[in-house]
Structure formats: structure tokens, C-alpha cells
Design a protein around this motif. Structure first.
Motif, mmCIF file in Angstrom:
data_model
loop_
_atom_site.group_PDB
_atom_site.id
_atom_site.type_symbol
_atom_site.label_atom_id
_atom_site.label_comp_id
_atom_site.label_asym_id
_atom_site.label_seq_id
_atom_site.Cartn_x
_atom_site.Cartn_y
_atom_site.Cartn_z
ATOM 1 N N LEU B 82 -20.072 -14.880 -34.481
ATOM 2 C CA LEU B 82 -19.768 -14.096 -35.677
ATOM 3 C C LEU B 82 -21.006 -13.849 -36.533
ATOM 4 C CD1 LEU B 82 -16.386 -15.803 -36.656
ATOM 5 C CD2 LEU B 82 -16.718 -13.683 -35.381
ATOM 6 N N LYS B 83 -22.114 -14.406 -36.109
ATOM 7 C CA LYS B 83 -23.375 -14.235 -36.832
ATOM 8 C C LYS B 83 -23.262 -14.666 -38.291
ATOM 9 C CE LYS B 83 -24.698 -10.516 -33.750
ATOM 10 N NZ LYS B 83 -24.677 -9.083 -33.532
ATOM 11 N N ILE B 84 -22.649 -15.795 -38.466
ATOM 12 C CA ILE B 84 -22.543 -16.373 -39.803
ATOM 13 C C ILE B 84 -23.291 -17.702 -39.798
ATOM 14 C CG2 ILE B 84 -20.322 -15.284 -40.307
ATOM 15 C CD1 ILE B 84 -18.925 -17.851 -39.528
ATOM 16 N N PRO B 85 -23.633 -18.228 -40.967
ATOM 17 C CA PRO B 85 -24.326 -19.520 -40.996
ATOM 18 C C PRO B 85 -23.450 -20.604 -40.364
ATOM 19 C CG PRO B 85 -24.437 -18.452 -43.139
ATOM 20 C CD PRO B 85 -23.478 -17.655 -42.309
ATOM 21 N N SER B 86 -24.101 -21.509 -39.701
ATOM 22 C CA SER B 86 -23.370 -22.554 -38.977
ATOM 23 C C SER B 86 -22.704 -23.547 -39.919
ATOM 24 C CB SER B 86 -24.331 -23.300 -38.064
ATOM 25 O OG SER B 86 -23.689 -24.396 -37.474
ATOM 26 N N GLU B 87 -21.467 -23.900 -39.623
ATOM 27 C CA GLU B 87 -20.839 -25.009 -40.322
ATOM 28 C C GLU B 87 -21.204 -26.320 -39.615
ATOM 29 O OE1 GLU B 87 -17.322 -23.356 -39.010
ATOM 30 O OE2 GLU B 87 -17.870 -21.517 -40.073
#
Lengths: 186, 186
Positions: B82-87
Motif C-alpha cells: 500500500l506504500k504506507i509507512p510500516s507499522e
DNA sequence: CGCCGAGTTGAACTGAATCAAGAAACGTGG
DNA sequence: CCACGTTTCTTGATTCAGTTCAACTCGGCG
């Protein structure tokens, strides 16, 4: 399995034509069994209207695994991909028309059309991410939170499906769900 | 994310060569942090030797989401796709060498080599099925069954990873896991 | 009207969590 | 090689969310 309208891949005309040609539209009356346990489920159902429910029998209890409504897919996931007999039943929640896509056709189109294969990948990826979120929910959320999450994703679910199925989908009992609903009603 | 040795797709020589060329092998000492929360995880790690663990912090508690050992992949799944920052954090359980495949490279190879894209689809599909099984397990199995399942899939896990991580992976507490182990030891 | 499936409510029970304390194993430096 | 601190694991007592079982309500529908 589910397809979001975010699907951004355009299929070429010829692919769409081929797809339309090798596809059957079926209508199921409410309550009809679409797939039975033990059957090989080698097709995908893409729902035009209505809704289908995938469930299985665990010690005689009906456990819902998946709901699918307009614009979404269903299949018996392990049967389809692993070519094993289905553990699931699929039934029509309401009167439902669905496009039936057989695995043969899908594999054929994937081989011929790059874009179609990409679309497959995208759908599977989305499903994977969806399942991953479901795992987080199952691991850490209270029954209450699980229910509320479901409501945010599918606000209309309670109108469409009896509570028993919602409960088993969430992995809680009907009684617990009933109590939760009572609390939030106050 | 995981790759089985059942992967039956052969990549052409040229593809393998291109892959080898754009790939880096890194070695992480035991305990090293490979990916940090908040980072964009736009690469896959394919483990040659050792093992990595993906986890996140939930209310300050360390929750394991995934283990990966020789011949398996890891990434921060939502960050990657999703190309979001990693949790997630990813850390080295033991001293580990891994192939680092950046998403760019993978997407490039997928565009060029049909077989590579098919392989991607296969890996994602397998991961999806794996997650689906995990959901069934979370929904209906007792702590005891969950642990025993894990042992059949990864008999050596207890030698490699402290029990706390196994417990959080299974969605149970360390104490419960300890008691389960005691019972089965008798 | 009376039955039937779906939902609600109550009471007792239970598996697992939490809190708290202690025992083992493990590594590091003296 | 031993002493010490840290991490990992075990054990016990208590609590709690959710299950189970059972009875009861309500709304439709033959």
C-alpha cells in the motif's frame, strides 16, 4: 474474495469480449445453494445483484466465512486455488444474479492477456491484505470492537443477514452479539 | 509472506541474471533492526540463512506477526503493497543473511518477464491461503490447539525463538503458553 | 389462532488474561 | 570459573469476557 472499485487496470476490448463470451450469468433464488460441500469449486462468482454467503459446518454448526454483495467476488477459496473438494457451502442470501467465471477461462485469459493477469494479482493481493487485517482484529479486539468494525465496513449488513451469521462471521456467539447490540442501543 | 519449495515456475536464465544483478545480499547480526516503524518498507527480504521476525508495538507490547527462516520471504506487508509507512519492525532473530529485493526491481521484472509475474501471483496466493488458515485457527481453536498446530508446521520454532514471541504470534499470553507446555510435558 | 424461526435475557460456568512473585538460564566482566 | 544482573520461563491467585444452556418474547405467516 472481493474486488474494490479502486481496480485501476483497464482490460483491452478484445479481452473484455473474450470474457463476455465465455461467461454465464446465473440467477439464484433466495436460499439457493450455489456450491455444496465436497464439490470442486472451480469457478468464481461475480455478483451483479444480490448477495452470497460462504459458510461451512463445524461440528454441525453453521459458520459464516465470507459475505459478498454487488460488485464483489466469491468462491470457495481453498477449493478454487488448491483444486480440492470444497469445505464450504455457498448460498444465496437474497435473490442473486452472478457472473460465473470458470477457472479454465480465467487461466486462459491470464495466459493471453497481460492485463488480465495483473488484475488477478491485484485482486489476490487485496484479498490477502483484507485477511491480514481480519487477523489483527481476531487477535486483539473485543467482541464489541469486532462488531463495530464490521458496521463501519458494511453498515447495511444487519438489514441483509440474520444475526446468527454475523455472529459466526465475527467468531462470537449469537447471545454475545445480542448483548453487545443491546448495550450500544442505550 | 512465504515461499514454498512447491513453487514450480521456472524463471528464464535472463530473468535470473537480471535478478541477480539488481539484488543485494545483506548480513544482519542477531538482534539487528532491519526495518523500523514509520519507514517505508519498499523491499522484500529473501532469507538465505538465519531468520527474521516481523512485529509491532500494540500499547507498548511487542506483538509478533510473522516469522521467516531459510528460503522464505518477509516484508512489512501493508507498507510494501500500500506504500504506507510500516507499522512493523523487522528484526534479526539470529545472525541472518538475506537477499534484498526492492519493489522497483520486482515491478520491473514483473513487467518484463511473464514468468516472474506468475511467480509473484503464486507467492501472493499462497500467502493468502496461509492467512485464511490462520483465521480459522484464531476463530475456533483453543490456545492448546494453536500451539500444537504451530509445532507441526514449525517443529523447531521453540529452539529458535523465545516463548514470548511465540505467545504473541499465537494471540495468547506467555503465561498461558507456559501452562500449555507444562501439561503436554507430562 | 397457534406455531415457528429469530432474537433477547438470565444464571452458571470456563478458558484465558492479569497481576504478582519466584526460579532457571544465560552472558559478561572481574 | 564464579558472582551478578538480566532475560526468560514457571507457578499461583484472582478476575473477566465470552460461552453455554435454558427459558422466554416477539413478529410473521400458514
Amino acid at each position: 474474495m472481493r474486488i474494490d472499485n479502486s481496480s485501476s487496470i483497464d482490460l483491452p476490448q478484445s479481452c473484455l469480449a473474450a470474457l463476455a463470451e465465455s461467461t454465464v450469468t446465473l440467477t439464484f433464488p433466495k436460499g439457493a445453494t450455489v456450491v455444496r460441500e465436497g464439490q470442486y469449486c472451480n469457478q468464481l462468482f461475480f455478483i451483479g445483484q444480490g448477495g452470497l454467503r460462504a459458510y461451512y459446518l463445524k461440528d454441525g454448526r453453521d459458520i459464516t466465512d465470507w459475505f459478498a454483495f454487488e460488485g464483489e467476488f466469491v468462491c470457495s477459496i481453498r477449493s478454487y486455488f488448491l483444486k480440492i473438494p470444497s469445505e464450504h457451502y455457498i448460498e444465496a442470501i437474497e435473490s442473486t444474479t452472478a457472473l460465473v467465471l470458470s477457472k479454465n477461462v480465467i487461466d486462459g485469459l491470464s495466459a493471453t492477456y497481460r492485463a488480465f493477469e495483473q488484475l488477478s494479482l491485484q485482486i489476490v493481493t487485496e484479498t490477502m491484505l483484507h485477511l491480514q487485517q481480519q487477523i489483527v482484529s481476531l487477535k486483539f479486539e473485543t467482541a464489541q470492537q469486532k462488531y463495530q468494525n464490521l458496521l463501519t465496513v458494511r453498515p447495511d449488513i444487519t438489514q441483509k443477514v440474520p444475526l446468527t451469521h454475523i455472529a459466526s462471521y465475527l467468531g462470537i456467539t449469537l447471545e454475545t452479539l445480542s448483548r453487545i447490540r443491546k448495550k450500544s442501543r442505550i
